[in-house]
Design a protein around this motif. Structure first.
Motif, PDB file in Angstrom:
ATOM      1  N   ALA A  59      23.479 111.975  -0.967  1.00 57.64           N
ATOM      2  CA  ALA A  59      24.360 113.536  -1.214  1.00 57.64           C
ATOM      3  C   ALA A  59      22.844 114.673  -1.686  1.00 57.64           C
ATOM      4  N   SER A  74      32.050 118.440  -7.202  1.00 59.13           N
ATOM      5  CA  SER A  74      31.666 119.291  -6.006  1.00 59.13           C
ATOM      6  C   SER A  74      31.116 120.478  -5.986  1.00 59.13           C
ATOM      7  N   VAL A  81      29.557 115.255  -5.085  1.00 58.93           N
ATOM      8  CA  VAL A  81      29.600 114.162  -4.881  1.00 58.93           C
ATOM      9  C   VAL A  81      31.441 114.225  -6.007  1.00 58.93           C
ATOM     10  N   PHE A  86      32.449 108.646  -5.225  1.00 58.22           N
ATOM     11  CA  PHE A  86      31.384 107.779  -6.076  1.00 58.22           C
ATOM     12  C   PHE A  86      31.469 106.372  -6.355  1.00 58.22           C
ATOM     13  N   TRP A  89      24.591 104.473  -7.372  1.00 56.26           N
ATOM     14  CA  TRP A  89      23.442 105.663  -6.821  1.00 56.26           C
ATOM     15  C   TRP A  89      22.418 104.715  -6.483  1.00 56.26           C
ATOM     16  N   THR A 157      18.566 115.505  -2.507  1.00 55.32           N
ATOM     17  CA  THR A 157      18.684 114.360  -2.185  1.00 55.32           C
ATOM     18  C   THR A 157      18.546 112.743  -2.668  1.00 55.32           C
ATOM     19  N   SER A 162      29.381 105.000  -1.610  1.00 54.06           N
ATOM     20  CA  SER A 162      31.155 105.730  -2.093  1.00 54.06           C
ATOM     21  C   SER A 162      32.060 104.153  -2.178  1.00 54.06           C
TER      22      SER A 162
END
Length: 231
Positions: A59, A74, A81, A86, A89, A157, A162
């Motif tokens: 991301a 978004s 994301v 999602f 993380w 970033t 996902s």
């Protein structure tokens, strides 16, 4: 194999007479069950582990001066994301650079707990103190909370895994490596065998599924990491 080819292979491996399905769309009866079982088997594979290598993405978003928390979404002020896409993380994978300067300015960011972020950056005058963010926390809602609060625009970033996705159209292709696509067929065979009372089909599916799951886990799950020595 794409979704249609997977369903056709399921029919073949289950020993169902005839041909087809010719499409996965709007199927009913036995062909409809094959389509459903094949998609469910794909979702079972995806949810077997949350950190499959092929489900990892990055991301990227630009900070807004004075804003420390960036929610799933978004648009501006989000992490780029959506909640639907999602999963979770990846720890210790954040970095940022001054957007106006570019990647030559990039630095790593360090994970802290959400409680530490609130205490360090959301208390009294600290709420409005701005600088370059060097730490990041994940909120209960999976937002990224940066500290210190960004003073200008930084490009941040962070990697994530996902969420599971469905197969719905003929040409949809599983994102898992092609050499492991038969695991989806084997999973659907188990559903067919259980539904039809066909233990030989179920057993073949279970054997193939277990074998490929073992191989895929070894090949596509990140190896465990260990912390440093205790003081």
């Amino acid at each position: 194999m794409n979704f249609l080819q997977l369903c056709q292979r399921v029919r073949l491996e289950c020993g169902i007479s005839g041909t087809g399905p010719t499409t996965v769309v709007s199927q009913t009866g036995e062909m409809g069950r094959i389509v459903t079982w094949t998609n469910e088997a794909w979702k079972d594979v995806q949810t077997a582990h949350r950190d499959w290598g092929w489900m990892r993405s990055t991301a990227s978003f630009t900070t807004v001066a004075g804003t420390g928390e960036y929610t799933l979404g978004s648009g501006s002020g989000t992490v780029g994301v959506t909640a639907a896409n999602f999963g979770m993380w990846v720890p210790e994978s954040s970095r940022n650079y001054l957007t106006a300067t570019g990647t030559s300015d990039e630095v790593f960011m360090y994970d802290i707990s959400y409680e530490a972020w609130r205490n360090n950056y959301q208390y009294g005058a600290l709420r409005t103190a701005t600088s370059r963010p060097i730490q990041v926390a994940v909120s209960p809602a999976k937002a990224l909370c940066l500290g210190p609060i960004p003073v200008v625009g930084y490009t941040v970033t962070r990697d994530y895994f996902s969420a599971p996705v469905d197969l719905s159209l003929d040409a949809d292709t599983p994102t898992a490596p092609a050499q492991f696509h038969m695991i989806i067929v084997y999973g659907a065979m188990m559903s067919y065998g259980a539904y039809e009372g066909a233990p030989e089909v179920y057993q073949r599916g279970e054997t193939g599924f277990t074998k490929l799951m073992r191989r895929m886990t070894t090949d596509r799950i990140p190896p465990p990491t260990w912390g440093g020595a205790l003081a």
